[in-house]
Motif scaffolding. Structure first.
Motif, PDB file in Angstrom:
ATOM      1  N   VAL A  22      -4.846  -0.756  19.042  1.00 53.61           N
ATOM      2  CA  VAL A  22      -3.731  -0.845  18.119  1.00 53.61           C
ATOM      3  C   VAL A  22      -2.686   0.160  18.569  1.00 53.61           C
ATOM      4  O   VAL A  22      -2.993   1.332  18.792  1.00 53.61           O
ATOM      5  N   ASN A  23      -1.468  -0.312  18.702  1.00 54.17           N
ATOM      6  CA  ASN A  23      -0.353   0.545  19.062  1.00 54.17           C
ATOM      7  C   ASN A  23       0.323   0.999  17.772  1.00 54.17           C
ATOM      8  O   ASN A  23       0.892   0.185  17.040  1.00 54.17           O
ATOM      9  N   TRP A  24       0.253   2.286  17.492  1.00 57.47           N
ATOM     10  CA  TRP A  24       0.839   2.834  16.268  1.00 57.47           C
ATOM     11  C   TRP A  24       2.315   2.456  16.163  1.00 57.47           C
ATOM     12  O   TRP A  24       2.796   2.071  15.096  1.00 57.47           O
ATOM     13  N   GLU A  25       3.039   2.534  17.270  1.00 57.57           N
ATOM     14  CA  GLU A  25       4.469   2.227  17.253  1.00 57.57           C
ATOM     15  C   GLU A  25       4.741   0.788  16.802  1.00 57.57           C
ATOM     16  O   GLU A  25       5.701   0.518  16.082  1.00 57.57           O
ATOM     17  N   THR A  26       3.899  -0.140  17.201  1.00 55.56           N
ATOM     18  CA  THR A  26       4.079  -1.537  16.818  1.00 55.56           C
ATOM     19  C   THR A  26       3.758  -1.757  15.347  1.00 55.56           C
ATOM     20  O   THR A  26       4.442  -2.516  14.658  1.00 55.56           O
ATOM     21  N   VAL A  27       2.727  -1.094  14.866  1.00 57.09           N
ATOM     22  CA  VAL A  27       2.284  -1.293  13.477  1.00 57.09           C
ATOM     23  C   VAL A  27       3.182  -0.568  12.482  1.00 57.09           C
ATOM     24  O   VAL A  27       3.438  -1.084  11.392  1.00 57.09           O
ATOM     25  N   PHE A  34       4.837  -1.014   7.472  1.00 57.82           N
ATOM     26  CA  PHE A  34       3.680  -1.463   8.243  1.00 57.82           C
ATOM     27  C   PHE A  34       3.766  -2.945   8.578  1.00 57.82           C
ATOM     28  O   PHE A  34       4.081  -3.764   7.716  1.00 57.82           O
ATOM     29  N   ARG A  35       3.465  -3.242   9.815  1.00 57.49           N
ATOM     30  CA  ARG A  35       3.387  -4.616  10.311  1.00 57.49           C
ATOM     31  C   ARG A  35       1.966  -4.823  10.829  1.00 57.49           C
ATOM     32  O   ARG A  35       1.660  -4.490  11.966  1.00 57.49           O
ATOM     33  N   TRP A  36       1.126  -5.380  10.005  1.00 58.82           N
ATOM     34  CA  TRP A  36      -0.303  -5.462  10.278  1.00 58.82           C
ATOM     35  C   TRP A  36      -0.715  -6.689  11.080  1.00 58.82           C
ATOM     36  O   TRP A  36      -1.901  -6.907  11.302  1.00 58.82           O
ATOM     37  N   VAL A  37       0.205  -7.510  11.526  1.00 57.83           N
ATOM     38  CA  VAL A  37      -0.159  -8.786  12.143  1.00 57.83           C
ATOM     39  C   VAL A  37      -1.071  -8.610  13.367  1.00 57.83           C
ATOM     40  O   VAL A  37      -2.066  -9.339  13.507  1.00 57.83           O
ATOM     41  N   ASP A  38      -0.778  -7.681  14.261  1.00 60.11           N
ATOM     42  CA  ASP A  38      -1.620  -7.509  15.456  1.00 60.11           C
ATOM     43  C   ASP A  38      -3.036  -7.054  15.116  1.00 60.11           C
ATOM     44  O   ASP A  38      -4.005  -7.681  15.548  1.00 60.11           O
ATOM     45  N   PRO A  39      -3.206  -5.972  14.336  1.00 60.24           N
ATOM     46  CA  PRO A  39      -4.580  -5.596  14.008  1.00 60.24           C
ATOM     47  C   PRO A  39      -5.293  -6.636  13.145  1.00 60.24           C
ATOM     48  O   PRO A  39      -6.503  -6.831  13.287  1.00 60.24           O
ATOM     49  N   ASP A  40      -4.568  -7.342  12.286  1.00 58.71           N
ATOM     50  CA  ASP A  40      -5.197  -8.414  11.506  1.00 58.71           C
ATOM     51  C   ASP A  40      -5.755  -9.493  12.431  1.00 58.71           C
ATOM     52  O   ASP A  40      -6.868  -9.993  12.223  1.00 58.71           O
ATOM     53  N   ASN A  41      -4.992  -9.850  13.455  1.00 60.91           N
ATOM     54  CA  ASN A  41      -5.461 -10.856  14.420  1.00 60.91           C
ATOM     55  C   ASN A  41      -6.706 -10.383  15.161  1.00 60.91           C
ATOM     56  O   ASN A  41      -7.627 -11.165  15.413  1.00 60.91           O
ATOM     57  N   ILE A  42      -6.746  -9.113  15.510  1.00 62.90           N
ATOM     58  CA  ILE A  42      -7.917  -8.543  16.188  1.00 62.90           C
ATOM     59  C   ILE A  42      -9.135  -8.633  15.281  1.00 62.90           C
ATOM     60  O   ILE A  42     -10.203  -9.105  15.688  1.00 62.90           O
ATOM     61  N   PRO A  78       1.315  16.165  13.382  1.00 61.45           N
ATOM     62  CA  PRO A  78       0.019  15.479  13.364  1.00 61.45           C
ATOM     63  C   PRO A  78      -0.314  14.859  12.012  1.00 61.45           C
ATOM     64  O   PRO A  78      -1.106  13.928  11.933  1.00 61.45           O
ATOM     65  N   GLU A  79       0.306  15.334  10.936  1.00 59.81           N
ATOM     66  CA  GLU A  79       0.063  14.745   9.620  1.00 59.81           C
ATOM     67  C   GLU A  79       0.568  13.300   9.548  1.00 59.81           C
ATOM     68  O   GLU A  79       0.000  12.485   8.824  1.00 59.81           O
ATOM     69  N   ASP A  80       1.627  12.978  10.301  1.00 60.84           N
ATOM     70  CA  ASP A  80       2.100  11.589  10.353  1.00 60.84           C
ATOM     71  C   ASP A  80       1.023  10.683  10.944  1.00 60.84           C
ATOM     72  O   ASP A  80       0.769   9.590  10.436  1.00 60.84           O
ATOM     73  N   PHE A  81       0.409  11.154  12.003  1.00 61.61           N
ATOM     74  CA  PHE A  81      -0.649  10.369  12.637  1.00 61.61           C
ATOM     75  C   PHE A  81      -1.865  10.272  11.711  1.00 61.61           C
ATOM     76  O   PHE A  81      -2.464   9.211  11.570  1.00 61.61           O
ATOM     77  N   GLY A  82      -2.204  11.359  11.061  1.00 57.07           N
ATOM     78  CA  GLY A  82      -3.316  11.352  10.120  1.00 57.07           C
ATOM     79  C   GLY A  82      -3.088  10.376   8.976  1.00 57.07           C
ATOM     80  O   GLY A  82      -3.996   9.654   8.567  1.00 57.07           O
ATOM     81  N   ARG A  83      -1.857  10.329   8.466  1.00 62.43           N
ATOM     82  CA  ARG A  83      -1.519   9.393   7.401  1.00 62.43           C
ATOM     83  C   ARG A  83      -1.664   7.956   7.893  1.00 62.43           C
ATOM     84  O   ARG A  83      -2.219   7.099   7.205  1.00 62.43           O
ATOM     85  N   LEU A  85      -3.598   6.882  10.378  1.00 60.10           N
ATOM     86  CA  LEU A  85      -5.026   6.600  10.549  1.00 60.10           C
ATOM     87  C   LEU A  85      -5.706   6.335   9.212  1.00 60.10           C
ATOM     88  O   LEU A  85      -6.585   5.471   9.122  1.00 60.10           O
ATOM     89  N   SER A  86      -5.296   7.049   8.182  1.00 58.55           N
ATOM     90  CA  SER A  86      -5.854   6.829   6.856  1.00 58.55           C
ATOM     91  C   SER A  86      -5.517   5.420   6.362  1.00 58.55           C
ATOM     92  O   SER A  86      -6.377   4.726   5.803  1.00 58.55           O
ATOM     93  N   GLU A  87      -4.280   4.990   6.547  1.00 58.01           N
ATOM     94  CA  GLU A  87      -3.865   3.633   6.157  1.00 58.01           C
ATOM     95  C   GLU A  87      -4.668   2.589   6.932  1.00 58.01           C
ATOM     96  O   GLU A  87      -5.146   1.601   6.373  1.00 58.01           O
ATOM     97  N   LEU A  88      -4.815   2.804   8.236  1.00 59.06           N
ATOM     98  CA  LEU A  88      -5.540   1.880   9.106  1.00 59.06           C
ATOM     99  C   LEU A  88      -7.007   1.778   8.684  1.00 59.06           C
ATOM    100  O   LEU A  88      -7.539   0.681   8.503  1.00 59.06           O
ATOM    101  N   ALA A  89      -7.639   2.919   8.506  1.00 53.21           N
ATOM    102  CA  ALA A  89      -9.057   2.935   8.139  1.00 53.21           C
ATOM    103  C   ALA A  89      -9.283   2.332   6.755  1.00 53.21           C
ATOM    104  O   ALA A  89     -10.282   1.634   6.541  1.00 53.21           O
TER     105      ALA A  89
END
Length: 124
Positions: A22-27, A34-42, A78-83, A85-89
């Motif tokens: 998953v590319n964070w920049e794309t999602v 958030f654009r979840w189409v790519d991870p949803d397809n996976i 790093p809190e942006d990335f943590g946020r 990852l929390s949304e993704l998980a």
């Protein structure tokens, strides 16, 4: 898994796991958008084959890295990335078996040629 239409081959070959990314920049091209189409397809393609999913997460959005830096640059905050990852998980809870954070973070070219150690703490 580059071609999700071939996910059945992984199962047919007897493998129980598949790795995708998953590319964070794309999602999350803009903060909180958030654009979840790519991870949803996976999730759909690999989950339909009863495969355990190892999902690699990489790629800092332009808004989260210093201007003029490449996608591989670590985030300024790093809190942006943590946020993210929390949304993704949360979204894929129970569907993703494991996460790989960044690709080969021990290699400097995966961190925009910065030293891997300490680069999320303002030293890069």
């Amino acid at each position: 898994m580059a071609d999700l239409g071939l996910a059945y081959l992984v199962n047919d070959l007897g493998f129980g796991w598949a790795k995708s990314y998953v590319n964070w920049e794309t999602v999350e091209p803009n903060p909180g958008e958030f654009r979840w189409v790519d991870p949803d397809n996976i999730i759909n393609a690999l989950g339909d084959q009863q495969l355990k999913i190892l999902m690699r997460v990489h790629g800092t959005p332009a808004w989260a890295r210093p201007p003029g830096t490449p996608l591989s640059h670590p985030p300024r905050n790093p809190e942006d990335f943590g946020r993210f990852l929390s949304e993704l998980a949360s979204r894929y809870k129970g569907q993703v078996a494991a996460y790989e954070i960044w690709n080969e973070p021990n290699l400097n070219y995966e961190w925009a040629t910065a030293r891997p150690t300490g680069c999320l703490h303002g030293t890069a």
